[in-house]
Write a protein that holds these residues in place. Structure first.
Motif, PDB file in Angstrom:
ATOM      1  N   HIS A  61       0.817  -1.224   0.000  1.00  0.00           N
ATOM      2  CA  HIS A  61       0.000   0.000   0.000  1.00  0.00           C
ATOM      3  C   HIS A  61       0.849   1.271   0.000  1.00  0.00           C
ATOM      4  O   HIS A  61       0.296   2.370  -0.121  1.00  0.00           O
ATOM      5  CB  HIS A  61      -0.958   0.009   1.197  1.00  0.00           C
ATOM      6  CG  HIS A  61      -0.303   0.284   2.514  1.00  0.00           C
ATOM      7  ND1 HIS A  61       0.340  -0.688   3.256  1.00  0.00           N
ATOM      8  CD2 HIS A  61      -0.174   1.439   3.234  1.00  0.00           C
ATOM      9  CE1 HIS A  61       0.810  -0.157   4.361  1.00  0.00           C
ATOM     10  NE2 HIS A  61       0.522   1.128   4.370  1.00  0.00           N
ATOM     11  N   LYS A  63       2.121   3.137  -2.042  1.00  0.00           N
ATOM     12  CA  LYS A  63       2.162   3.425  -3.482  1.00  0.00           C
ATOM     13  C   LYS A  63       2.848   4.752  -3.805  1.00  0.00           C
ATOM     14  O   LYS A  63       3.474   4.894  -4.862  1.00  0.00           O
ATOM     15  CB  LYS A  63       0.737   3.402  -4.029  1.00  0.00           C
ATOM     16  CG  LYS A  63       0.083   2.020  -3.953  1.00  0.00           C
ATOM     17  CD  LYS A  63      -1.326   2.025  -4.497  1.00  0.00           C
ATOM     18  CE  LYS A  63      -1.948   0.632  -4.396  1.00  0.00           C
ATOM     19  NZ  LYS A  63      -3.346   0.613  -4.899  1.00  0.00           N
ATOM     20  N   LYS A  64       2.723   5.735  -2.921  1.00  0.00           N
ATOM     21  CA  LYS A  64       3.394   7.009  -3.174  1.00  0.00           C
ATOM     22  C   LYS A  64       4.906   6.846  -3.110  1.00  0.00           C
ATOM     23  O   LYS A  64       5.637   7.443  -3.913  1.00  0.00           O
ATOM     24  CB  LYS A  64       2.925   8.060  -2.175  1.00  0.00           C
ATOM     25  CG  LYS A  64       1.462   8.435  -2.312  1.00  0.00           C
ATOM     26  CD  LYS A  64       1.035   9.370  -1.196  1.00  0.00           C
ATOM     27  CE  LYS A  64      -0.452   9.643  -1.237  1.00  0.00           C
ATOM     28  NZ  LYS A  64      -0.887  10.483  -0.084  1.00  0.00           N
ATOM     29  N   LEU A  66       6.497   4.126  -3.838  1.00  0.00           N
ATOM     30  CA  LEU A  66       6.848   3.421  -5.079  1.00  0.00           C
ATOM     31  C   LEU A  66       6.901   4.390  -6.248  1.00  0.00           C
ATOM     32  O   LEU A  66       7.828   4.332  -7.081  1.00  0.00           O
ATOM     33  CB  LEU A  66       5.829   2.315  -5.341  1.00  0.00           C
ATOM     34  CG  LEU A  66       5.981   1.551  -6.655  1.00  0.00           C
ATOM     35  CD1 LEU A  66       7.332   0.847  -6.730  1.00  0.00           C
ATOM     36  CD2 LEU A  66       4.842   0.540  -6.820  1.00  0.00           C
ATOM     37  N   GLN A  67       5.931   5.295  -6.315  1.00  0.00           N
ATOM     38  CA  GLN A  67       5.925   6.295  -7.384  1.00  0.00           C
ATOM     39  C   GLN A  67       7.189   7.132  -7.348  1.00  0.00           C
ATOM     40  O   GLN A  67       7.817   7.392  -8.390  1.00  0.00           O
ATOM     41  CB  GLN A  67       4.693   7.193  -7.241  1.00  0.00           C
ATOM     42  CG  GLN A  67       4.588   8.292  -8.304  1.00  0.00           C
ATOM     43  CD  GLN A  67       3.406   9.221  -8.055  1.00  0.00           C
ATOM     44  OE1 GLN A  67       2.595   9.018  -7.147  1.00  0.00           O
ATOM     45  NE2 GLN A  67       3.310  10.266  -8.856  1.00  0.00           N
TER      46      GLN A  67
END
Length: 309
Positions: A61, A63-64, A66-67
């Protein structure tokens, strides 16, 4: 150095207990906040692995983070494969800068692994493409334009404070919250400017009483925008135990009573505050603010160059 060590880098970043001050100044792009760093941390580790397809993240979760890792890899213009692992003891969605800390720790981990410079100006530029961001990339109390992701000024450092905090429950999506239009009057924006001036004077002088008063005023001014049902009871407890003031997560769910950790009676005051908070609100946690010896003040418009990553 082993091969695994050569392919792995780590980064850390602290969280905050809400903000000492947050509002809008009477100027274009005047949204700003003043950080209150606390000893809660996010840590990121990036391990390069040629056997992995692209870049992955654990837990999924994040995700930011990962970005951001993928953005840094793209800027490096070289094949980057591996796994980013983010771990944190900062509660999410509470106004404690958990997302900002994750992202700053990720940027530092990627820089460590890839052996690439990651000065604050680069972190700001990258994070501005993702979300409004707290000023946790600077080891100091700073005034920060969180929407523009830009340092305004380094205010300095303070002696350690103890924060007896509560959580009203739920979670706030900071990105969604910052999209909500907020109507500040001209009088309010000028009052925020005066409060920032007061902090800019109080922080270098270690005037904790003045800092507490500004934090309390900012919490009260924030009520029309993110109402805290527990603010009045917390103010009463603060008065009863002789606290400095009340700080809040302006876009979150936390409120905390500020105490001077140097005071010989601090432990007793903190215990009394925690007991009263538990009786009235529950969800009590105690935090310690961070001090940063050697922080330069006052600052120049390019103060970020004076501070280590």
């Amino acid at each position: 150095m082993t091969l695994r060590q050569e392919l792995t880098g780590t980064g850390t970043a602290f969280g905050t207990f809400g903000e000492l001050l947050q509002g809008v100044l009477p100027e274009d792009g005047g949204d700003f906040l003043v950080t209150l760093p606390v000893a809660r941390w996010s840590m990121a580790t990036f391990r390069q692995d040629a056997g992995v397809g692209g870049i992955g993240v654990r837990p999924a979760h994040k995700k930011k983070a990962l970005q951001l890792a993928r953005m840094i890899a793209e800027e490096e213009r070289r094949p980057v494969r591996g796994v980013l692992t983010v771990s944190s003891v900062i509660p999410e969605g509470k106004g404690l800068a958990s997302s900002s800390a994750d992202l700053v720790a990720t940027a530092r981990a990627m820089a460590s692994t890839l052996r690439t410079p990651m000065p604050p100006c680069r972190i700001e530029r990258l994070l501005a493409r993702i979300e409004p961001t707290d000023g946790v990339l600077y080891p100091a109390i700073v005034a920060f334009h969180h929407r523009a992701v830009r340092l305004r000024a380094v205010l300095g450092t303070l002696p350690a404070m103890t924060v007896v905090g509560i959580d009203e429950g739920g979670a706030v999506d900071t990105v969604a919250y910052n999209r909500i239009p907020k109507s500040f009057s001209t009088a309010q924006s000028h009052e925020y400017a005066r409060l920032l001036d007061r902090l800019s004077y109080a922080v270098p002088r270690h005037d904790l009483a003045e800092v507490g008063q500004v934090a309390t005023r900012s919490a009260l001014m924030n009520q029309p925008f993110r109402y805290k049902r527990s603010l009045d009871p917390m103010l009463e407890i603060c008065r009863d135990v002789g606290g400095l003031g009340v700080a809040v997560g302006h876009s979150g769910t936390t409120l905390g009573i500020l105490l001077d950790s140097r005071d010989p009676s601090c432990t007793r005051r903190a215990m009394e505050a925690a007991q009263a908070c538990g009786e009235r609100a529950g969800n009590v946690a105690v935090y310690r603010t961070l001090s940063f010896p050697g922080t330069p003040t006052p600052t120049s418009p390019h103060a970020e160059t004076l501070l280590p990553a």
